[in-house]
Design a protein around this motif. Structure first.
Motif, PDB file in Angstrom:
ATOM      1  N   MET A   1       0.831  -1.199   0.000  1.00  0.00           N
ATOM      2  CA  MET A   1       0.000   0.000   0.000  1.00  0.00           C
ATOM      3  C   MET A   1       0.867   1.251   0.000  1.00  0.00           C
ATOM      4  SD  MET A   1      -3.036  -0.769   2.738  1.00  0.00           S
ATOM      5  CE  MET A   1      -4.141  -2.168   2.592  1.00  0.00           C
ATOM      6  N   THR A   2       0.328   2.335  -0.540  1.00  0.00           N
ATOM      7  CA  THR A   2       1.007   3.617  -0.471  1.00  0.00           C
ATOM      8  C   THR A   2       0.906   4.182   0.944  1.00  0.00           C
ATOM      9  OG1 THR A   2      -0.958   4.901  -1.032  1.00  0.00           O
ATOM     10  CG2 THR A   2       0.401   4.098  -2.877  1.00  0.00           C
ATOM     11  N   VAL A   3       1.644   5.265   1.181  1.00  0.00           N
ATOM     12  CA  VAL A   3       1.559   5.935   2.474  1.00  0.00           C
ATOM     13  C   VAL A   3       0.126   6.365   2.755  1.00  0.00           C
ATOM     14  CG1 VAL A   3       2.221   8.039   3.723  1.00  0.00           C
ATOM     15  CG2 VAL A   3       3.965   6.676   2.541  1.00  0.00           C
ATOM     16  N   ALA A   4      -0.526   6.969   1.761  1.00  0.00           N
ATOM     17  CA  ALA A   4      -1.906   7.427   1.950  1.00  0.00           C
ATOM     18  C   ALA A   4      -2.831   6.264   2.269  1.00  0.00           C
ATOM     19  CB  ALA A   4      -2.391   8.168   0.700  1.00  0.00           C
ATOM     20  N   GLU A   5      -2.642   5.138   1.583  1.00  0.00           N
ATOM     21  CA  GLU A   5      -3.501   3.979   1.827  1.00  0.00           C
ATOM     22  C   GLU A   5      -3.249   3.383   3.204  1.00  0.00           C
ATOM     23  OE1 GLU A   5      -3.964   2.463  -2.826  1.00  0.00           O
ATOM     24  OE2 GLU A   5      -2.294   1.756  -1.585  1.00  0.00           O
ATOM     25  N   ASN A   6      -1.986   3.346   3.633  1.00  0.00           N
ATOM     26  CA  ASN A   6      -1.671   2.838   4.970  1.00  0.00           C
ATOM     27  C   ASN A   6      -2.306   3.707   6.045  1.00  0.00           C
ATOM     28  OD1 ASN A   6       0.295   0.470   5.602  1.00  0.00           O
ATOM     29  ND2 ASN A   6       1.093   1.343   3.688  1.00  0.00           N
ATOM     30  N   ILE A   7      -2.165   5.019   5.909  1.00  0.00           N
ATOM     31  CA  ILE A   7      -2.727   5.929   6.911  1.00  0.00           C
ATOM     32  C   ILE A   7      -4.247   5.820   6.955  1.00  0.00           C
ATOM     33  CG2 ILE A   7      -3.036   8.362   7.537  1.00  0.00           C
ATOM     34  CD1 ILE A   7      -0.247   8.907   6.441  1.00  0.00           C
ATOM     35  N   GLY A   8      -4.857   5.710   5.798  1.00  0.00           N
ATOM     36  CA  GLY A   8      -6.316   5.710   5.732  1.00  0.00           C
ATOM     37  C   GLY A   8      -6.972   4.356   5.904  1.00  0.00           C
TER      38      GLY A   8
ATOM     39  N   GLU B   1     -10.127  11.049   2.964  1.00  0.00           N
ATOM     40  CA  GLU B   1      -9.086  11.874   2.339  1.00  0.00           C
ATOM     41  C   GLU B   1      -8.784  13.104   3.182  1.00  0.00           C
ATOM     42  OE1 GLU B   1     -10.610  12.633  -1.549  1.00  0.00           O
ATOM     43  OE2 GLU B   1      -9.882  10.722  -2.372  1.00  0.00           O
ATOM     44  N   ARG B   2      -9.829  13.698   3.761  1.00  0.00           N
ATOM     45  CA  ARG B   2      -9.615  14.877   4.602  1.00  0.00           C
ATOM     46  C   ARG B   2      -8.729  14.527   5.795  1.00  0.00           C
ATOM     47  NH1 ARG B   2     -10.975  16.960   9.217  1.00  0.00           N
ATOM     48  NH2 ARG B   2     -12.338  15.226   9.794  1.00  0.00           N
ATOM     49  N   ARG B   3      -9.043  13.428   6.466  1.00  0.00           N
ATOM     50  CA  ARG B   3      -8.274  13.040   7.654  1.00  0.00           C
ATOM     51  C   ARG B   3      -6.843  12.635   7.292  1.00  0.00           C
ATOM     52  NH1 ARG B   3     -11.860   9.583  12.002  1.00  0.00           N
ATOM     53  NH2 ARG B   3     -13.831  10.705  11.812  1.00  0.00           N
ATOM     54  N   VAL B   4      -6.677  11.922   6.183  1.00  0.00           N
ATOM     55  CA  VAL B   4      -5.342  11.513   5.755  1.00  0.00           C
ATOM     56  C   VAL B   4      -4.489  12.732   5.441  1.00  0.00           C
ATOM     57  CG1 VAL B   4      -4.038  10.386   3.911  1.00  0.00           C
ATOM     58  CG2 VAL B   4      -6.007   9.229   4.933  1.00  0.00           C
TER      59      VAL B   4
ATOM     60  N   ALA C   1       3.119   5.259  10.686  1.00  0.00           N
ATOM     61  CA  ALA C   1       2.421   4.492  11.722  1.00  0.00           C
ATOM     62  C   ALA C   1       1.680   5.419  12.678  1.00  0.00           C
ATOM     63  CB  ALA C   1       3.423   3.626  12.481  1.00  0.00           C
ATOM     64  N   MET C   2       2.289   6.552  13.026  1.00  0.00           N
ATOM     65  CA  MET C   2       1.611   7.511  13.895  1.00  0.00           C
ATOM     66  C   MET C   2       0.439   8.165  13.171  1.00  0.00           C
ATOM     67  SD  MET C   2       4.525   9.319  16.259  1.00  0.00           S
ATOM     68  CE  MET C   2       5.545   9.947  14.940  1.00  0.00           C
ATOM     69  N   GLY C   3       0.598   8.410  11.875  1.00  0.00           N
ATOM     70  CA  GLY C   3      -0.507   8.982  11.099  1.00  0.00           C
ATOM     71  C   GLY C   3      -1.717   8.076  11.076  1.00  0.00           C
ATOM     72  N   ARG C   4      -1.467   6.770  10.971  1.00  0.00           N
ATOM     73  CA  ARG C   4      -2.567   5.807  10.980  1.00  0.00           C
ATOM     74  C   ARG C   4      -3.321   5.848  12.313  1.00  0.00           C
ATOM     75  NH1 ARG C   4      -0.508   0.101   9.574  1.00  0.00           N
ATOM     76  NH2 ARG C   4       0.403   0.385  11.636  1.00  0.00           N
ATOM     77  N   ALA C   5      -2.595   6.141  13.397  1.00  0.00           N
ATOM     78  CA  ALA C   5      -3.260   6.288  14.698  1.00  0.00           C
ATOM     79  C   ALA C   5      -4.015   7.604  14.786  1.00  0.00           C
ATOM     80  CB  ALA C   5      -2.227   6.191  15.817  1.00  0.00           C
TER      81      ALA C   5
END
Length: 370
Positions: A90-97, A111-114, A143-147
């Motif tokens: 997954m991309t960074v955006a996909e991992n975070i979201g 998308e807004r939150r990511v 990893a912190m962004g995903r949280a």
């Protein structure tokens, strides 16, 4: 933000108890660090808060709601793991979201939150990259962004910096502290690194062998350790320790200086006998030869802004922190002056701190010639 309560929590594996009645109160918005050696139970406790480990007995509550039987996804907690736990395809955006996709949030909201999390963490230029194309520090920020996108009540950090090199650890430590100030969320951070613990914590919890040894601010714990374990675990170099003996209720003799007695201003409760005495390395000063306690410098560590001299007082080794300009060499005979007010007293059998006054004032010891 949330208030978290841990009440008499115990954990056993196959009949072996690994957590022994943990009681902790965490206030809204606090950054709490749980520190201790490997195997002390700190990560197990964090996983129990997250719902990844069952609770043998006791209760964990968030904002007065007991969460023992609530599914991990519904507890309002988000966890950042030691190994990042990113999806490589997954991309960074996909991992975070990804947590938002699982929660079936509408795409515009995802998308807004990511994008908001990426802006906070400085990841906007990396959203189309995959984890393999990132540095260790960047992967940890993902990893912190995903949280962050989950907008949790409680952030849980399980030794998130242990896989990073020394420079990155310092950088990420600063970033995590800034992130907490910006978000104001209740955070619990687990580490075995006492430097991380001291620099990050509002409240510090020291654990050992499944027990809480001490809870307090970093300054309180460093200045007034509750036990010999805390005294030696918190601080680098560790607190110097030696044996002593209470000759009577107010007179102390040290094993390293048997001809010198220290007079306590107040009687020490209990019977005279053996005690353990500690002193921080930075509290000791070097005197010209012929003054203080005679010692030989066996080893010098150069730390740039300071030097650590490891000195032999008979069979006991004492560490002494001195300035970089101090003119000393290995093999030198020096005098060590140990301020009486800097001594910490502990029970020789239990290792627990001994208070010589009934107030919270620091005890003062006055040296007397034997």
């Amino acid at each position: 933000m949330a208030q978290l309560t841990i009440s008499d929590v115990k954990k056993s594996y196959d009949g072996k108890q690994v957590l022994h009645g943990i009681d902790i109160e965490i206030d809204n918005g606090q950054f709490v660090v749980i520190v201790g050696p490997s195997g002390c139970g700190k990560s197990t406790l964090l996983r129990m808060i997250a719902g990844l480990e069952s609770i043998t007995s006791g209760e964990i509550g968030i904002d007065n709601e007991i969460i023992n039987d609530i599914d991990p996804a519904d507890r309002g907690c988000a966890m950042v793991f030691q190994n990042y736990a990113l999806y490589p395809h997954m991309t960074v955006a996909e991992n975070i979201g990804y947590p938002l996709k699982i929660a079936r949030l509408p795409k515009p909201e995802r998308e807004r939150r990511v994008n908001e999390a990426a802006t906070i963490l400085g990841l906007t230029d990396y959203l189309d990259r995959r984890p393999g194309q990132l540095s260790g520090g960047q992967r940890q920020r993902v990893a912190m962004g995903r949280a962050i996108v989950r907008e949790p009540d409680v952030f849980l950090f399980d030794e998130p910096l242990s896989n990073l090199d020394a420079k990155l650890r310092v950088q990420m430590r600063i970033e995590i502290k800034k992130l907490h100030k910006r978000l104001g969320a209740t955070s619990i951070f687990v580490t075995h690194d006492q430097v991380e613990a001291m620099t990050l914590a509002d409240k510090l919890i020291v654990m050992n062998k499944g027990h809480v040894e001490q809870i307090g601010s970093p300054g309180e714990i460093y200045k007034n350790p509750a036990s010999t374990f805390v005294a030696q675990f918190m601080g680098a170099p560790a607190m110097n320790m030696t044996e002593g003996e209470m000759l009577d209720a107010t007179t102390l003799a040290l094993e390293i200086a048997p001809t010198q007695h220290f007079r306590l201003p107040t009687a020490l409760p209990g019977s005279p006998g053996r005690i353990t005495v500690g002193c921080r390395p930075e509290a000791i000063t070097m005197a010209p030869r012929g003054a203080g306690l005679p010692a030989q410098i066996e080893l010098i560590e150069e730390l740039g802004g300071s030097r650590v001299a490891y000195c032999a007082l008979g069979t006991t080794e004492f560490a002494v922190v001195v300035g970089p300009e101090t003119d000393i060499r290995e093999g030198d005979i020096v005098g060590l002056e140990i301020p009486s007010a800097a001594l910490h007293l502990f029970d020789a059998e239990t290792g627990k701190r001994l208070d010589i006054t009934r107030t919270h004032q620091k005890p003062r010891l006055e040296q007397a010639v034997a």
